[in-house]
Motif scaffolding. Structure first.
Motif: not given
Lengths: 145, 1237
Positions: A118, A121-122, A124-128
């Motif tokens: 979560e 993704s791939n 890359r930081i997407v959600e913190t």
């Protein structure tokens, strides 16, 4: 871009690993690399900074009790934000498991994966955001039951 | 059961710490068995265990790939999760079962459960291959407008991975992706920024157009993580658009000043530096100063991490603002002595850039001190062990040499000092840097004339240092430096003796020998200036000695050393011989010619020019470029005419024999042939054809025959030579000379080989060297040259005829590019690298062409998919046949009843009639009935439009007259009912949906017709112009013609349009059609307003239902009892709020009507409190339904004694169907309908 995310304990055992490149590397190579990284991390003292170069990647690590959280990433990534990511991840694990420990991670490896998925993704930081990360995970738990 | 769970496994592993391997091996055995189980639970558990074991290094699980796919396709949510997780961990790009996942992924992506979609998307991002990317991109792009932000976010992220694998998708989907920047959900926006940031880093040009939107986000967003990404993104864009930098300065400056997040602050500073904002902005100096002062805070912070990144950022700013960095020199130098090696290295990076003439010595001294073993104990205890790490030492030495040698040694004031440093390094290095030091010493020695004397002295010291010789077997001892030492002494001539060299590496030995010759030649030559008996004797004695010594090397194992030694020894013995003979003659006639022949033997003076004719000088950097192209040399011309095509088609056999023929010729005939580069090759090849005759004539037939026989004898037993039969000969003999060689009987002797004469060869090479090499400044040295005052020559040697005027520009250009210390080794392909080449080549600046479309579904189908389709087809054929039979029987029953309904529902006569017609006709021919149906739909449409106003009234009448018989009519009518699509101030759009015409071929996707009625209801009575409808084809819905132009619409005018489309996807819940309506309002002469309204409507399941004749309860019963035909079920319950008395009635009338309306079924039978329904869709799906009324006593309410509504009543609806997705959709629609009520 993040290249890998490792959890290694003080004995140098890999507790969790996630690779973010299209091609998972050969098992033998991976084992050697993980062991090497664990060794390098263990060698470092508190006075040293928690970012260091490893081959063509950089490693950022943080130690929580007996566990090292290690992230391998590219030069272009914001070094400090990687460290913040580790912190955020641990905080979220802590909330989810209620005082997380190494055993929690071992016995709930799937959940650890899902939570990381979560957030990253791939590579890359997407959600913190703690809530945003945990909401789908909790929902999944409900659905699995 | 008895299988181990994952927890058991982990416990087991922990319990068996001593023989863990054994335990895991045993578990793997179990897993092998379990994974093949038919029980999905056991299988999933096995996969989950396997994934865990794989987490422990060195257990491969690729063998289980197929089982992983099986678990992935499990309908159970938790098992699916396990399967996908295993796939992401174990699948590789070349895993073959990935081919099977396409349809699985398609299905999961289309799932109604957003969590399932989530796992599928997560999984896809790991396992996507170019094929998967191609097949799924359309699905994913259409999912960008998914109702769930969670799914939208994931889709955006997966798309990035997709672009990497299938770059074409980027162009096709970018417009849709861009729209998501305005998404209502911040996490989706963040995801888009993330993706665009990554894309822009590869090819920023494409994304300049997004700058305004991003700028807005930069100013409004408070999410630090996203701000970091946006700022990073701008860092990539600004170099392309300098104006952007100016615009960005205020917000970034503000961020730098205000933010408390260190990572954001760092990112801002970093971007300011790398985004070239400092060079373009107005008050850039102030900004730079601010950045540096902020970085200073980083450096002074006790947090080592901040120190580290601070140094990193400073090193980026160094090339543009060296002064500002230099201000912080003290802090930086302090960092060199830091405990942490990584901080040290970063500080060293900076130091390398700060070096100038003044501080070079100081810095080098400081660096050298790191190499020296620390003297005081207290220091060594605090220093980490890494100080002695070879890599670190090597790095420091590399840096020392780099800072000294950069810009052609411009920072070095005293070269004596430098040579001394190099010599010191040889001793203290402790790592193998011999090669580097060697080249440095030699380079300096050659370049800098003034230091030669000193360096020769220093080298002598090195040569005579026995410790180097003793340790020469360790690479750390850097005995390789002796190579330079010997060479320097040899080249620049000071004599010394070399004891105990034999242990040295061979290449050093070789140079020693060569140098001995040189030194000897020089010394001998100097003797000739005052030649007398003494010197002669001395020379003689010395020659003797060297000759003896050198003999040791003649038996060296190294070829090079051996050859050189022999060479040298021969030369010495010649000299020795010569000397001793002259000695005798001079002795004899001493008195006569003593005065006149007080001359050295000529052999000695001739030895000298052999080595010292030309001084060795460095070659100018541009020398190679300046070599003029000699006349008559055309570099574009063919050197060899390309071989004729026919030769390619011939077999390898020929190639082999071709080569063979040549070697035979070379070896056999004993011709002396120089194969020196292409020159001879030309001659050889060209002449092969042309001079055939001439060559032939030279040889007489006899010798030729003899050689041929010899050759045959030789090749008879040659395994590499395939002998051919006479047939081959005859076949080939007709073709040209080239193919003749194929056969065994080939006339090798007739292959002409050009003979090169020796003088021609010499002439050629001579010419070459005179042009190319370093011979321009010929300076014959007959006497030892005086040490010139010149320090060094910067330009170096240039070729003759070099044009000096041009190309100086580019040399200055490169001059600007200061050599930069590469702190991080060049990132060549690492094991974890990803290929970005595809994406970075995509150009987004040009609009999409008409021919650019998403690729349709894959050509191949997975075997199971093929089987599935085949089964489906067969099943359909069966059901068709059965329906036909049912219809026949129904129509028979119906005929008798047909009079009744007609009279009852007058208003809907046309429909009823049609139904009846159809019922009758269907017994005759199905095809005809279908045609009819199309007409009927048309009828209905017209009617629907006309009677819009009457609609509510009609509804009432229907519900009043609701009878069993006309329910089916109601159903059809309702399904095609008019709905409002858009109702704004200017425009009203109504639409109806109906089934389009369809053909007998059942596997064709169902066609739908949508009718739109557009009315201009503009309040100011302005006409609407350029009215167009556009529809987007998605993976599910395909429009033949996605664009309809209506043109102008006057006030209150009404126009209708029809559009047809096909439903390709799975008919289930959530099938939506989306598009836009665009128009212009001409409010007055000047002002025009453009409007663009997005439209979107769902396709209700009921539309797909056929208007089939009613079936009897008996038929229904027999149909439903065969449960195998209805494998899929769905159920829901509806609460009714009607009062107790009315419940039964409302159930009978409204509820049943609504249910059958929503499902498009007709009511088969109605009994007290229950109804049965039946229907059939255009795809051939059958739907059977049961609705039951249940009344429960609600205790709470009874206690409160509220009469009337004291009961909790609900209707339970159960549907059975032949298709899962369809029944799900129907249930959803029922729910939806009753929620609305």
């Amino acid at each position: 871009m993040l290249r890998f995310f490792l959890l290694v304990n003080k004995q140098g055992q890999t507790r969790f690993s996630r690779y973010y490149s299209g091609m998972p590397i050969q098992a033998e190579e991976r084992v050697l690399m993980e062991a090497d990284i664990a060794r390098k991390c263990l060698k470092r003292s508190d006075v040293q900074c928690s970012i260091f170069e490893y081959g063509q990647y950089k490693l950022a690590y943080r130690r929580y009790a007996s566990l090292f959280f290690v992230i391998g990433f590219d030069e272009e990534e914001n070094h400090l934000s990687i460290l913040e990511l580790v912190q955020a991840y641990v905080e979220i694990l802590n909330t989810y498991f209620d005082n997380v420990c190494e055993l929690d991670i071992m016995f709930n490896i799937e959940k650890v994966h899902v939570i990381l998925e979560e957030m990253v993704s791939n590579g890359r930081i997407v959600e913190t955001n703690k809530h945003n990360v945990l909401a789908p995970v909790l929902e999944m738990n409900k659905a699995s039951r | 059961m008895f299988e181990k769970s994952l927890t058991d496994l982990i416990r087991g592993i922990r319990a068996n710490k001593k023989n863990e391997q054994k335990y895991i091996a045993a578990c793997l055995q179990e897993i092998h068995q379990e994974i093949k189980s038919n029980d999905p639970d056991i299988k999933a558990q096995a996969v989950s265990k396997l994934t865990y074991v794989r987490g422990i290094p060195s257990y491969d699980m690729s063998w289980a790939s197929f089982h992983v796919v099986e678990v992935m396709s499990s309908p159970k949510y938790s098992q699916k999760l396990t399967g996908y997780l295993a796939a992401t961990q174990s699948f590789r790009q070349d895993t073959d079962v990935l081919m099977l996942t396409t349809n699985l992924l398609k299905k999961d992506l289309a799932s109604g459960n957003h969590l399932e979609v989530g796992i599928a998307l997560n999984g896809l991002s790991h396992i996507v291959t170019p094929d998967l990317a191609r097949d799924l991109c359309q699905d994913l792009v259409s999912m960008l407008s998914h109702s769930r932000p969670y799914v939208r976010k994931k889709v955006v992220l997966v798309l990035y991975k997709l672009f990497l694998k299938f770059p074409e998708a980027l162009r096709l989907s970018f417009p849709r992706l861009k729209e998501r920047l305005d998404d209502s959900d911040p996490s989706v926006v963040c995801a888009v920024v993330n993706v665009i940031c990554e894309l822009a880093r590869k090819n920023p040009k494409n994304y300049l157009s997004l700058a305004p939107q991003l700028f807005k986000l930069l100013n409004t967003s408070s999410n630090n993580w996203m701000l970091i990404k946006i700022i990073k993104l701008f860092g990539a864009l600004t170099p392309l658009e300098p104006r952007l930098a100016k615009k960005l300065l205020p917000p970034i400056t503000q961020q730098i000043q205000t933010t408390s997040a260190m990572s954001l602050l760092y990112e801002c500073i970093h971007t300011v530096i790398i985004g070239e904002m400092l060079t373009s902005g107005g008050n850039s100096d102030a900004l730079a100063a601010m950045c540096v002062s902020k970085l200073k805070i980083f450096l002074e912070d006790p947090d080592q991490n901040l120190k580290y990144v601070g140094l990193l950022a400073l090193s980026k700013i160094l090339p543009t603002y060296p002064k500002l960095v230099a201000e912080n020199r003290d802090i930086i130098l302090k960092c060199i002595d830091d405990h942490d090696i990584s901080i040290r290295l970063r500080a060293l990076d900076l130091v390398v850039g700060m070096v100038n003439k003044k501080n070079l010595t100081d810095i080098v001294k400081r660096l050298m001190s790191h190499l020296l073993p620390s003297n005081n104990n207290n220091e060594s205890s605090t220093l980490p062990s890494t100080l002695l790490e070879p890599a670190y030492r090597a790095d420091i030495i590399n840096r020392i040499i780099f800072i000294c040698s950069q810009n052609s040694y411009s920072n070095i004031v005293s070269f004596e000092w430098y040579i001394a440093v190099l010599v010191d390094l040889t001793y203290v290095a402790g790592v193998d840097v011999g090669e580097l030091l060697t080249t440095q010493i030699m380079d300096v020695g050659v370049r800098v004339k003034s230091v030669r004397q000193y360096s020769v002295k220093a080298m002598q010291r090195l040569l005579s240092d026995s410790s180097l010789l003793e340790n020469c077997q360790f690479p750390e001892s850097n005995s390789e430096v002796l190579y330079a030492a010997a060479w320097i002494t040899g080249e620049f001539c000071r004599l010394y003796s070399y004891p105990g060299v034999t242990k040295l590496p061979h290449n050093v030995q070789a140079v020693y020998i060569q140098s001995i010759l040189k030194v000897y030649a020089y010394w001998a030559n100097s003797l000739t200036y005052n030649w007398d008996e003494d010197s002669k004797q001395e020379l003689l004695r010395f020659t003797e000695m060297i000759k003896d010594k050198i003999s040791t090397f003649c038996s060296s194992t190294d070829l090079e050393v051996q050859e050189r030694a022999y060479n040298a020894r021969e030369i010495f013995s010649i000299i020795h011989q010569n000397l001793s003979t002259t000695h005798e003659t001079t002795f004899d006639v001493e008195n006569n010619i003593y005065s006149s022949t007080n001359k050295s033997p000529s052999i000695i003076s001739e030895l000298y020019p052999l080595f010292f004719s030309y001084e060795l000088n460095p070659v100018a950097p541009k020398a190679q470029k300046k070599v003029p192209v000699p006349e008559g040399l055309d570099l574009d011309a063919w050197i060899n005419e390309p071989l004729p095509e026919s030769e390619n088609s011939e077999s390898e056999e020929e190639e082999e024999s071709y080569g063979y023929g040549y070697t035979q010729k070379f070896g056999g005939s004993g011709d002396l042939i120089f194969s020196s580069g292409s020159g001879t090759a030309i001659g050889r090849r060209r002449d092969r054809k042309s001079s055939k005759k001439g060559y032939n004539s030279e040889e007489d037939e006899e010798t030729k025959e003899k050689r041929r026989r010899e050759r045959n004898e030789r090749i008879k037993n040659d395994p590499f030579y395939i002998s051919s039969t006479g047939n081959d000969l005859s076949k080939h003999s007709k073709s040209d000379g080239l193919s003749k060689r194929v056969t065994e009987e080939i006339d090798v002797d007739s292959i002409p080989v050009v003979r090169l004469t020796m003088d021609e060869f010499i002439f050629k090479t001579d010419k070459k060297t005179s042009k190319k090499s370093k011979a321009s400044k010929k300076e014959k040295r007959h006497s030892p040259p005086p040490v010139p005052p010149v320090i060094y020559t910067d330009i170096g040697e240039m070729p003759e005829n070099a044009t000096l005027s041009d190309e100086e520009k580019d040399s200055t250009k490169t001059g600007n590019n200061k050599p930069i210390w590469n702190s991080i080794p060049s990132q060549s392909s690492g094991i974890l690298d990803v290929d970005f080449s595809g994406v970075s080549n995509v150009d987004l600046s040009t609009p999409l062409g008409a021919d650019e479309k998403f690729p349709s579904m894959a050509v191949y189908l997975a075997p199971e998919e093929v089987r599935r389709r085949e089964e489906e087809r067969v099943r359909r054929r069966f059901t068709e046949r059965r329906i036909k039979q049912t219809q026949e029987s129904t129509s028979r029953v119906k005929k008798s009843k047909s009079e009744k309904p007609k009279s009852k529902a007058l208003e809907i006569t046309p429909n009823t009639k049609n139904t009846e017609n159809k019922g009758e006709q269907s017994s005759k021919s199905k095809k005809v009935s279908k045609k009819k149906r199309t007409e009927e739909t048309e009828d209905r449409k017209k009617k629907g439009k006309k009677d819009k106003g009457k609609k509510p009234k009609k509804k009432n009448s229907i519900s009043e007259n609701a009878t069993l018989e006309n329910h089916d009519n109601v159903v059809v009518d309702e399904a095609a009912s008019i709905k409002t699509l858009v109702d704004s101030d200017d425009i009203q759009v109504l639409y109806t949906l109906s089934l389009g015409s369809f053909t007998e071929a059942k596997n064709e996707p169902p066609a739908m017709i949508a009718d739109f009625t557009v009315r201009n209801k503009c309040s100011h009575k302005h006409p609407l112009s350029k009215l167009t409808f556009t529809f987007e084809s998605t993976s599910d819905i395909q429009f033949d013609k996605g664009l309809i132009e209506i043109g102008e619409l006057q006030h209150d005018e009404q126009k209708s349009v029809t559009i047809e489309f096909k439903v390709l996807g799975i008919v289930g819940a959530g099938l939506t059609v989306s598009g836009n309506i665009a128009y212009e309002i001409q409010s007055d002469e000047e002002t025009k307003t453009n409007a663009d309204i997005p439209i979107r409507f769902e396709l209700p399941m009921a539309v797909f239902m056929l208007n089939i004749p009613k079936i009897t309860p008996e038929e229904f019963k027999s149909c439903v009892t065969k449960t195998a035909d209805f494998p899929f079920t769905g159920s829901t319950s509806i609460r009714l709020n009607a009062s107790i008395n009315l419940i039964e009635q409302s159930f009978q009338n409204d509820v049943t009507r609504l249910i059958s309306m929503a499902t498009g079924t007709h009511i088969v039978e109605q009994v007290q409190g229950a109804i049965t329904m039946y229907g059939k869709s255009v795809q051939g799906y059958q739907v059977a339904g049961l609705a039951k009324l249940t009344v429960e006593k609600n205790i709470m309410l009874v206690e409160n004694e509220i009469p009337g509504s004291a009961q909790n009543t609900s209707v339970r609806i159960e549907l059975k169907c032949t298709d899962q997705a369809f029944v799900d959709g129907l249930i959803r629609e029922i729910d939806y309908l009753f929620k609305e009520l």
